[in-house]
Design a protein around this motif. Sequence first.
Motif, short mmCIF file in Angstrom:
data_model
loop_
_atom_site.label_atom_id
_atom_site.label_comp_id
_atom_site.label_asym_id
_atom_site.label_seq_id
_atom_site.Cartn_x
_atom_site.Cartn_y
_atom_site.Cartn_z
N GLN A 90 0.82 -1.21 0.00
CA GLN A 90 0.00 0.00 0.00
C GLN A 90 0.85 1.27 0.00
N ILE A 91 1.85 1.35 0.87
CA ILE A 91 2.70 2.55 0.91
C ILE A 91 3.75 2.50 -0.19
N GLY A 92 4.42 1.36 -0.34
CA GLY A 92 5.41 1.21 -1.42
C GLY A 92 6.78 1.73 -1.06
N ALA A 93 7.52 2.18 -2.08
CA ALA A 93 8.91 2.63 -1.88
C ALA A 93 8.96 3.72 -0.81
N ARG A 94 9.95 3.59 0.10
CA ARG A 94 10.00 4.45 1.28
C ARG A 94 11.40 5.04 1.42
N GLU A 95 11.80 5.86 0.47
CA GLU A 95 13.11 6.52 0.57
C GLU A 95 13.14 7.35 1.85
N ALA A 96 14.27 7.36 2.52
CA ALA A 96 14.35 7.79 3.91
C ALA A 96 13.90 9.22 4.18
N THR A 97 14.03 10.12 3.19
CA THR A 97 13.67 11.52 3.43
C THR A 97 12.37 11.91 2.73
N GLY A 98 11.67 10.95 2.13
CA GLY A 98 10.49 11.27 1.36
C GLY A 98 9.19 11.16 2.15
N TYR A 101 8.07 7.62 3.35
CA TYR A 101 8.72 7.17 4.58
C TYR A 101 8.02 7.77 5.80
N ALA A 102 7.66 9.04 5.73
CA ALA A 102 6.97 9.68 6.85
C ALA A 102 5.65 8.98 7.15
N ARG A 103 4.91 8.58 6.09
CA ARG A 103 3.66 7.85 6.31
C ARG A 103 3.94 6.50 6.97
N ALA A 104 4.97 5.82 6.50
CA ALA A 104 5.30 4.52 7.07
C ALA A 104 5.70 4.65 8.54
N ALA A 105 6.51 5.66 8.86
CA ALA A 105 6.93 5.86 10.25
C ALA A 105 5.73 6.18 11.14
N ARG A 140 15.52 14.91 6.24
CA ARG A 140 15.37 14.39 7.59
C ARG A 140 14.60 13.08 7.55
N SER A 141 15.07 12.13 8.32
CA SER A 141 14.37 10.88 8.55
C SER A 141 14.14 10.74 10.04
N VAL A 142 13.54 9.63 10.47
CA VAL A 142 13.31 9.42 11.90
C VAL A 142 13.52 7.95 12.25
N LEU A 164 13.31 0.68 8.29
CA LEU A 164 12.01 0.91 7.68
C LEU A 164 12.11 1.47 6.27
N ASP A 165 13.25 2.04 5.90
CA ASP A 165 13.38 2.69 4.59
C ASP A 165 13.71 1.68 3.50
N THR A 166 13.60 2.13 2.24
CA THR A 166 13.96 1.32 1.07
C THR A 166 14.82 2.16 0.13
N VAL A 167 15.41 1.49 -0.85
CA VAL A 167 15.99 2.24 -1.97
C VAL A 167 14.83 2.83 -2.77
N PRO A 168 15.08 3.89 -3.56
CA PRO A 168 13.96 4.63 -4.18
C PRO A 168 13.10 3.81 -5.14
N GLN A 169 13.66 2.80 -5.80
CA GLN A 169 12.93 2.10 -6.84
C GLN A 169 12.25 0.82 -6.37
N ALA A 170 12.31 0.49 -5.07
CA ALA A 170 11.80 -0.79 -4.60
C ALA A 170 10.66 -0.63 -3.60
N PRO A 171 9.58 -1.40 -3.73
CA PRO A 171 8.53 -1.39 -2.71
C PRO A 171 9.01 -1.94 -1.37
N GLY A 172 10.09 -2.75 -1.42
CA GLY A 172 10.74 -3.16 -0.18
C GLY A 172 9.95 -4.14 0.66
N ALA A 173 9.39 -5.18 0.04
CA ALA A 173 8.67 -6.20 0.82
C ALA A 173 9.65 -7.03 1.65
N GLU A 174 10.63 -7.64 0.98
CA GLU A 174 11.66 -8.39 1.70
C GLU A 174 12.65 -7.45 2.39
N ASP A 175 13.02 -6.37 1.69
CA ASP A 175 14.02 -5.42 2.19
C ASP A 175 13.40 -4.04 2.40
#
Length: 339
Positions: A90-98, A101-105, A140-142, A164-175
């Motif tokens: 649902q949230i998908g890729a979670r680059e640390a400063t985007g 990521y804030a929604r995921a946190a 900024r990340s948290v 909790l973060d991912t690389v920009p191009q990955a939804p990051g299910a495993e990682d």
Amino acid sequence: MVAARGSAAAVLAALLLTGCSPSADPPGATAATSEPGTGGAAPPKSSASEPAAASEAPEQPVSPAPPDPVSAADLDPDTAVRAVRHLAGQIGAREATGPAYARAAGWVARELRGLGYDVERQRVDVPAGTSWGVDVPAGRSVNVVAAPPGFDPAQPHLVVGAHLDTVPQAPGAEDNASGVGVLLAAAEAAADRRTRLPVLFVAFGAEEPRGPTDDDHHYGSRQYVAQLTPQERRAMRAMVSLDRVGVGARVPVGSAGASDPVQRSLLAAARRAGVPTVADGEQRSSDHWSFVRDGLPAARLGSTPYAGYHSAGDVPAVVSPAQLERVGRLVLAWLAPPR
């Protein structure tokens, strides 16, 4: 007999004059009162020869029974599966400063608060760089840090973390929604159970690389270690990083050095829980390395290779619920008090 009848008649006349029924207490008697909620009459007052203080011992406070010890059997693997589907599906890729990521946190913080933990967000400043071939901005990340009520960081404790973060191009299910999912499932099981030491659960920000060197990633865990006081450093007995724990049939148990007591304790916990493992030495590519490089005891669970690594193919279907359960059972066996 005549006198008796006359006496009875006199009493009846007195009752009629006073408006009382024959069943009422006679004049001069002490009225009994009902105790609230009992529906019955209160006992008569104690006589002078039996004072209340002598006949009734004061009630002693009853201490609540301690919670049951946590065990591998307390894991609900569906909690981990739902987290993977939410974060990666649902949230998908979670680059640390985007913003994702804030929604995921925010979601992880709400989940942990809902379990009864005291939750704080620790600010992490992150530089600009290149993350797996994609330019990423400074920002900024948290870290999301969850402590049990009444937790004292200067007292002996354990840390369980997952980035909790991912690389920009990955939804990051495993990682690394898999690691965060197991963290939430372990936190859920431990919330109303007794662990061998109090446990902090930490979702780290900005683990993924922003450059080629060893100093270009793990920003969240490095920030966490840097802010520890001397007392907190001495009190932290061990840290375990959950990173890429959702594929394979055996759980990799990674050490950052040749001889690691945390790795050995994890392998022993796996044997108790009946979880198959593989020992992985010289493992430094996760947040546990931020602790080890600063002289603190830590190890890693996870790192089985898979095709979707750091790509758009890292979707929830990649993750094995059975592997999530194996890792969760191992973590809870590690947290459990000794028998």
